[in-house]
Design an enzyme around this catalytic site. Structure first.
Site, PDB file in Angstrom:
ATOM      1  N   CYS A  52       5.278  -6.251   1.482  1.00  0.00           N
ATOM      2  CA  CYS A  52       5.636  -4.831   1.428  1.00  0.00           C
ATOM      3  C   CYS A  52       5.025  -4.066   2.606  1.00  0.00           C
ATOM      4  O   CYS A  52       5.443  -4.252   3.729  1.00  0.00           O
ATOM      5  CB  CYS A  52       5.211  -4.270   0.072  1.00  0.00           C
ATOM      6  SG  CYS A  52       6.077  -2.766  -0.332  1.00  0.00           S
ATOM      7  N   TYR A  53       4.011  -3.234   2.384  1.00  0.00           N
ATOM      8  CA  TYR A  53       3.387  -2.527   3.514  1.00  0.00           C
ATOM      9  C   TYR A  53       2.920  -3.530   4.565  1.00  0.00           C
ATOM     10  O   TYR A  53       3.015  -3.290   5.768  1.00  0.00           O
ATOM     11  CB  TYR A  53       2.208  -1.670   3.047  1.00  0.00           C
ATOM     12  CG  TYR A  53       1.611  -0.827   4.165  1.00  0.00           C
ATOM     13  CD1 TYR A  53       2.118   0.436   4.451  1.00  0.00           C
ATOM     14  CD2 TYR A  53       0.576  -1.324   4.961  1.00  0.00           C
ATOM     15  CE1 TYR A  53       1.608   1.194   5.492  1.00  0.00           C
ATOM     16  CE2 TYR A  53       0.051  -0.571   6.013  1.00  0.00           C
ATOM     17  CZ  TYR A  53       0.575   0.689   6.269  1.00  0.00           C
ATOM     18  OH  TYR A  53       0.070   1.442   7.303  1.00  0.00           O
TER      19      TYR A  53
ATOM     20  N   HIS B 247       7.254  -7.684  -4.059  1.00  0.00           N
ATOM     21  CA  HIS B 247       5.912  -8.097  -4.482  1.00  0.00           C
ATOM     22  C   HIS B 247       5.954  -9.453  -5.204  1.00  0.00           C
ATOM     23  O   HIS B 247       6.337  -9.508  -6.372  1.00  0.00           O
ATOM     24  CB  HIS B 247       5.308  -7.044  -5.409  1.00  0.00           C
ATOM     25  CG  HIS B 247       4.906  -5.800  -4.686  1.00  0.00           C
ATOM     26  ND1 HIS B 247       3.653  -5.625  -4.165  1.00  0.00           N
ATOM     27  CD2 HIS B 247       5.618  -4.694  -4.356  1.00  0.00           C
ATOM     28  CE1 HIS B 247       3.580  -4.455  -3.558  1.00  0.00           C
ATOM     29  NE2 HIS B 247       4.764  -3.867  -3.656  1.00  0.00           N
TER      30      HIS B 247
ATOM     31  N   GLU C 273       3.390 -11.110  -6.134  1.00  0.00           N
ATOM     32  CA  GLU C 273       2.193 -11.287  -6.956  1.00  0.00           C
ATOM     33  C   GLU C 273       2.366 -10.828  -8.396  1.00  0.00           C
ATOM     34  O   GLU C 273       1.559 -11.173  -9.256  1.00  0.00           O
ATOM     35  CB  GLU C 273       0.993 -10.559  -6.309  1.00  0.00           C
ATOM     36  CG  GLU C 273       1.072  -9.032  -6.260  1.00  0.00           C
ATOM     37  CD  GLU C 273       1.809  -8.480  -5.042  1.00  0.00           C
ATOM     38  OE1 GLU C 273       2.761  -9.132  -4.569  1.00  0.00           O
ATOM     39  OE2 GLU C 273       1.454  -7.366  -4.589  1.00  0.00           O
TER      40      GLU C 273
ATOM     41  N   GLY D 225       0.829  -1.202   0.000  1.00  0.00           N
ATOM     42  CA  GLY D 225       0.000   0.000   0.000  1.00  0.00           C
ATOM     43  C   GLY D 225       0.857   1.242   0.000  1.00  0.00           C
ATOM     44  O   GLY D 225       2.062   1.173   0.261  1.00  0.00           O
TER      45      GLY D 225
END
Ligand code: XMP
Length: 517
Positions: free
Chosen positions: A83-84, A173, A175, A56
């Site tokens: 990440c976030y 990331h 994804e 985010g």
């Protein structure tokens, strides 16, 4: 609905959160994305087997930035922070996160320092692997119970693990496709860490949805808006299977469909499936309202609203329908949500989202709300839709109107329809249709000078677009072989009056979008 074999994804506003859901489902596990603000309620309702925390744009260091609901942290369920998500986990479990001066964006290489369940059958100690980083802040001290299992020069805590709590987190990331092994890391989380079997299938989805639709609708009547595309067709078939003739389909023809599309829908539904279908010719209403409108969002809003207006009028005529069905897909639902406290920016307002105006007083039936495009295709095949129909390229709700930058008129729609049909015919003839994710023509509000025969021409420019993509989130321009583009160009200019120049759009997404508006 409770779904104990699922993984809940808490969205902190990253642009790519829905890709996490894709990867989880590719591993055969059902997943749902919920905004962080309503995560606690969704967690209680769904009772998932595990939770993934997305990336985010916010900074955990800032006051008021989003947090993981305490109920999730206290649940003892396996978690994966991205990440976030990693930063929030670290901060909330007693570690430390600091603002980075520069951040790290793009391709990076991490080194595997130690084994962990995420790497089972995939990575071994000492190996280096490509990942996709995109972060400003970073973890600077681990929370108790965590250890480092992978590092990179810019992220000494690239992947961290707390095996006892079954909590894992990564700075990059997994994804996105730029982390080549990312899907496998997520699958390992779902299967090896959480212990899910990965047997979620379309047949199961079909049965569950049919039961759900019957329960929602009871003996009520449903009107289904058909747009001509795959999504609304599949939604209609599924609903018809659930409730039979309690369903009436309404096909709104606003004059912004491709060549032959209206005829195809009518023959498929009335002829092939014998589903009650009302064909509304609303071309005048659409063209009248689009006159003078040039702003892309204004067009989208007008078209969305007008579809609803036409439905409302039809619903009144048919009488007694309390439900309206739509082929809304998951990406439409997610992309259009804007989060306070960490906005995922609205790039385009998709015309099939936004709900129904209160005044219509109808309830929504949206059986595809949880599905991605390719899952809808799989469901369509499951329901017996012919392959040529199911395999059609995606077509946006606002139709040709967003492929005519500037003012949309019937005349310009007709010109575009002809050119687009030639382009697609040539693509099919060349055997390239299935290799391309989406191909279409765009009629530009630009005129250029040309010469045909002995005369000067001053006509419109047409742009051709063809992209490859996995999910429409990112896309690359398709490279046509040899003489394809010159051939199509010649045909279009010779056969379509009003076009005297054809160009090819080589822009990827990002930075472009697939459609021009
Ligand atoms: P963009 O242009 O945002 O498009 O890169 C991504 C995919 O979404 C389709 N699209 C839409 N589909 N309603 C839809 O059902 C819409 O309003 C809409 N706008 C774009 C687009 O064709 C591409 O496949």
């Amino acid at each position: 609905m409770e779904h104990p074999d699922s993984i809940l994804i808490v969205d902190f506003g990253s642009q790519v959160t829905q890709l996490i859901a894709r990867r989880v489902r590719e591993a055969g596990v059902y997943s749902e994305v919920v905004p962080f603000q309503s995560a606690e309620a969704a967690f209680a309702r769904i009772k998932p087997a595990a939770v993934i925390l997305s990336g985010g744009p916010a900074s955990v260091v800032d006051a008021g930035s989003p947090r993981i609901p305490q109920a999730i942290l206290d649940s003892g369920l396996p978690m994966l922070g991205i990440c976030y998500g990693q930063q929030a986990l670290t901060e909330q479990l007693g570690g430390k996160v600091e603002k980075g001066d520069s951040g790290e964006f793009g391709e990076a290489f991490i080194t595997v320092e130690d084994g962990c369940a995420l790497f089972d059958g995939l990575w071994a100690q000492g190996e280096r692997h490509q990942v996709w980083m995109s972060h400003g802040d970073k973890v600077t001290a681990l929370a108790p119970g965590f250890r480092v299992v992978a590092t990179s020069p810019g992220a000494p805590y690239a992947i961290i693990a707390n095996d006892e709590r079954r909590v894992y987190a990564m700075q990059f990331h997994p994804e996105v496709v730029h982390t080549p092994d990312g899907a496998k890391l997520i699958a390992n989380f779902a299967r090896h860490v959480v212990g899910l079997t990965g047997d979620w299938t379309m047949a199961e989805f079909r049965e569950a949805k049919i039961a759900e639709i019957r329960e929602q609708v009871g003996s009520g009547r449903v009107i289904c808006g058909l747009s001509g595309g795959v999504d609304s067709s599949v939604a209609a078939l599924l609903i018809h299977e659930a409730i039979g003739d309690q369903l009436t389909c309404v096909f709104v023809d606003g004059g912004i469909l491709r060549q032959g599309e209206a005829e195809q829908v009518v023959s498929l539904f009335r002829g092939h499936y014998n589903i009650p279908l009302v064909h509304v010719d609303a071309q005048e209403q659409f063209m009248g309202g689009l006159a003078g409108v040039t702003d892309p969002e204004a067009k989208r809003k007008f078209i969305g609203k007008t579809f609803i207006d036409v439905f409302e009028a039809e619903a009144k005529k048919i009488g007694g329908a309390e439900f309206l069905a739509q082929g809304t897909l998951y990406p439409d639902v997610i992309e259009s949500v804007s989060f306070t406290g960490g906005p995922s920016v609205t790039i385009k307002s998709h015309h099939n989202v936004g709900g129904l105006p209160e005044r219509m007083n109808m309830k929504l039936v949206e059986p595809l709300r949880e599905l991605f495009k390719d899952e809808v295709r799989a469901l369509g095949r499951e329901l017996g839709l012919p392959d040529v129909f199911v395999g059609r390229h995606p077509f946006p709700g606002p139709g040709l109107a967003i492929r005519i930058p500037g003012e949309v008129t019937k005349e310009r729609c007709d010109i575009l329809r002809k050119a687009d049909a030639i382009y697609l015919e040539e693509i099919r003839n060349a055997g390239l249709y299935d290799a391309i994710w989406q191909a279409f023509a765009v009629l530009l509000p630009v005129r250029s000078v040309g010469v045909m025969g002995d005369g000067r021409t001053y006509d419109s420019v047409l742009a051709l677009r063809a992209v490859t993509s996995v999910d429409g989130m990112t896309a690359q321009a398709f490279d046509f072989p040899g003489d394809f583009l010159p051939r199509v160009t010649t045909r279009i200019i010779n056969e379509v009056k009003g076009i005297n120049r054809v160009v090819y759009d080589y822009t990827s997404k990002p930075p472009g979008t697939i459609e021009w508006e």
